[in-house]
Design an enzyme around this catalytic site. Structure first.
Site, mmCIF file in Angstrom:
data_model
loop_
_atom_site.group_PDB
_atom_site.id
_atom_site.type_symbol
_atom_site.label_atom_id
_atom_site.label_comp_id
_atom_site.label_asym_id
_atom_site.label_seq_id
_atom_site.Cartn_x
_atom_site.Cartn_y
_atom_site.Cartn_z
ATOM 1 N N LYS A 169 41.856 45.354 48.750
ATOM 2 C CA LYS A 169 42.399 44.074 48.268
ATOM 3 C C LYS A 169 43.904 44.211 48.097
ATOM 4 C CE LYS A 169 41.846 42.238 43.930
ATOM 5 N NZ LYS A 169 43.077 41.606 43.413
ATOM 6 N N ASP B 46 44.571 38.616 48.464
ATOM 7 C CA ASP B 46 44.322 37.905 47.202
ATOM 8 C C ASP B 46 45.635 37.323 46.685
ATOM 9 O OD1 ASP B 46 43.184 36.972 44.858
ATOM 10 O OD2 ASP B 46 43.165 38.931 43.881
ATOM 11 N N LYS C 191 45.861 33.894 46.007
ATOM 12 C CA LYS C 191 45.464 32.738 45.174
ATOM 13 C C LYS C 191 46.325 31.508 45.464
ATOM 14 C CE LYS C 191 43.583 35.560 41.403
ATOM 15 N NZ LYS C 191 43.960 36.919 41.851
ATOM 16 N N HIS D 143 47.657 27.889 45.855
ATOM 17 C CA HIS D 143 47.451 26.627 45.135
ATOM 18 C C HIS D 143 48.666 25.760 45.402
ATOM 19 C CE1 HIS D 143 46.743 24.443 41.018
ATOM 20 N NE2 HIS D 143 46.577 23.650 42.062
ATOM 21 N N ASP D 144 48.495 24.753 46.277
ATOM 22 C CA ASP D 144 49.651 23.935 46.642
ATOM 23 C C ASP D 144 49.135 22.647 47.282
ATOM 24 O OD1 ASP D 144 52.366 23.202 47.418
ATOM 25 O OD2 ASP D 144 52.828 25.333 47.167
ATOM 26 N N ALA E 145 49.152 20.494 53.035
ATOM 27 C CA ALA E 145 49.865 21.019 54.205
ATOM 28 C C ALA E 145 50.339 22.453 53.969
ATOM 29 C CB ALA E 145 51.058 20.123 54.539
ATOM 30 N N THR E 146 50.759 22.746 52.755
ATOM 31 C CA THR E 146 51.256 24.088 52.463
ATOM 32 C C THR E 146 50.101 25.086 52.370
ATOM 33 O OG1 THR E 146 53.116 23.088 51.323
ATOM 34 C CG2 THR E 146 52.723 25.402 50.875
ATOM 35 N N THR F 49 39.639 34.526 34.567
ATOM 36 C CA THR F 49 38.908 35.064 33.405
ATOM 37 C C THR F 49 39.855 35.521 32.297
ATOM 38 O OG1 THR F 49 38.785 37.147 34.579
ATOM 39 C CG2 THR F 49 36.824 35.770 34.640
ATOM 40 N N ARG G 254 32.575 48.159 36.245
ATOM 41 C CA ARG G 254 32.813 49.507 35.735
ATOM 42 C C ARG G 254 31.570 50.351 35.994
ATOM 43 N NH1 ARG G 254 37.104 48.248 36.223
ATOM 44 N NH2 ARG G 254 38.829 48.065 34.782
ATOM 45 N N ARG H 147 40.911 50.315 39.073
ATOM 46 C CA ARG H 147 41.255 51.573 38.422
ATOM 47 C C ARG H 147 40.154 52.632 38.375
ATOM 48 N NH1 ARG H 147 43.710 48.003 33.784
ATOM 49 N NH2 ARG H 147 42.028 46.746 34.692
HETATM 50 O O1 C5P Z 1 41.212 47.907 37.803
HETATM 51 P P1 C5P Z 1 40.167 46.837 37.779
HETATM 52 O O2 C5P Z 1 38.841 47.291 38.332
HETATM 53 O O3 C5P Z 1 40.033 46.199 36.423
HETATM 54 O O4 C5P Z 1 40.759 45.754 38.803
HETATM 55 C C1 C5P Z 1 40.140 44.520 39.001
HETATM 56 C C2 C5P Z 1 40.877 43.725 40.024
HETATM 57 O O5 C5P Z 1 40.284 42.439 40.090
HETATM 58 C C3 C5P Z 1 42.348 43.475 39.737
HETATM 59 O O6 C5P Z 1 43.006 43.347 41.004
HETATM 60 C C4 C5P Z 1 42.355 42.157 39.020
HETATM 61 O O7 C5P Z 1 43.547 41.458 39.190
HETATM 62 C C5 C5P Z 1 41.225 41.445 39.743
HETATM 63 N N1 C5P Z 1 40.611 40.370 38.991
HETATM 64 C C6 C5P Z 1 40.003 40.555 37.749
HETATM 65 N N2 C5P Z 1 39.431 39.483 37.116
HETATM 66 C C7 C5P Z 1 39.445 38.288 37.686
HETATM 67 C C8 C5P Z 1 40.027 38.094 38.934
HETATM 68 C C9 C5P Z 1 40.612 39.181 39.557
HETATM 69 O O8 C5P Z 1 39.975 41.655 37.225
HETATM 70 N N3 C5P Z 1 38.837 37.300 37.097
#
Ligand code: C5P
Length: 238
Positions: free
Chosen positions: A35, A62, A64, A66-67, A70-71, A126, A188, A218
């Site tokens: 990503k 990624d 995101k 939002h416009d 056309a853009t 979120t 996780r 991470r």
């Molecule tokens: O390091 P980690 O596993 O928390 O990374 C999660 C990834 O998902 C990050 O790129 C974060 O910006 C993205 N993300 C998120 N929650 C969302 C949308 C995207 O954690 N609702």
């Protein structure tokens, strides 16, 4: 759909400069999907997407979008031409912009000889606290029903999937069967540090709940041995 475990896991290349991102991707040969978010794209530009693809990686871009329609269409046209296979757009851009984005992405991918990318709608980030969301944006509808409303708008506008939290997957999957994509961050592996994520699921739980693909950052990128951490996540799904 029968997908391999490696095909289910998208590693978020956050907090890396282009050189680090390319080095990381190379150090995890089994990794299929990466990503590229705003931080890496703004630093590295389209060439970093091309370089990751040259390594054989599949790219979730990624940004995101939002416009105005056309853009949005122009941005998705350019992203699809780069070979990005997953592209995020904000559902609240509205049906006209979503349709224009989807059509432009498909047309541009076709012209470049690629498969049409899947556009993924972001509903409500979120990071919003529900009370603050209601008061700052003056949205009367609770986030819990606003998310499925925006997902339905996206689906009705021809968008191929949504990004959603693990806690939203169950409800969204019942409303939107496969092949609608549900791509889920907030993952996780059992026993991993939560970091700043509050509401998480393990990889296996999220897939069981209906996720099509997982975004993991991470727990893999910050691991002492990222290739082993990636393999362990795949092992949880096998
Ligand atoms: O390091 P980690 O596993 O928390 O990374 C999660 C990834 O998902 C990050 O790129 C974060 O910006 C993205 N993300 C998120 N929650 C969302 C949308 C995207 O954690 N609702």
């Amino acid at each position: 759909m029968n997908r391999s475990a490696a095909d289910r896991i998208i590693v978020a290349l956050d907090g890396m400069n282009p050189e680090q991102a390319l080095g990381f991707a190379q150090a995890v040969p089994e990794l299929l999907w990466v990503k590229v978010g705003l931080e890496l794209f703004v630093a590295g530009g389209p060439v970093v997407v091309q370089q990751l693809r040259d390594q054989g990686k599949r790219v979730f871009l990624d940004l995101k979008f939002h416009d105005i329609p056309a853009t949005m269409a122009g941005a998705c046209r350019s992203a699809a031409r780069l070979g990005a296979e997953l592209i995020t757009v904000h559902a609240c851009a509205g049906s006209e912009a979503l349709r224009a984005a989807q059509a432009a992405a498909a047309e541009s991918a076709y012209a470049a000889g690629f498969q049409s990318p899947t556009l993924l709608a972001v509903t409500v980030l979120t990071s919003w606290d529900p009370a603050r969301f209601a008061s700052e944006l003056a949205v009367a509808e609770p986030v819990a029903s606003y998310v499925p409303r925006l997902a339905a708008l996206a689906a009705a506008s021809g968008i191929g999937g949504c990004v959603c939290s693990p806690l939203e997957v169950g409800a969204l999957r019942s409303a939107h069967p496969e092949p609608f994509a549900l791509v889920t961050p907030g993952i996780r592996p059992a026993g991993a540090a939560l970091g700043d994520q509050q509401r998480v699921m393990t990889p296996a739980q999220a897939i069981a709940a209906g996720s099509s693909q997982l975004v993991i950052g991470r727990p893999i990128t910050a691991a002492a041995d990222p290739a082993a951490a990636f393999a362990a996540c795949c092992g949880e799904l096998a």
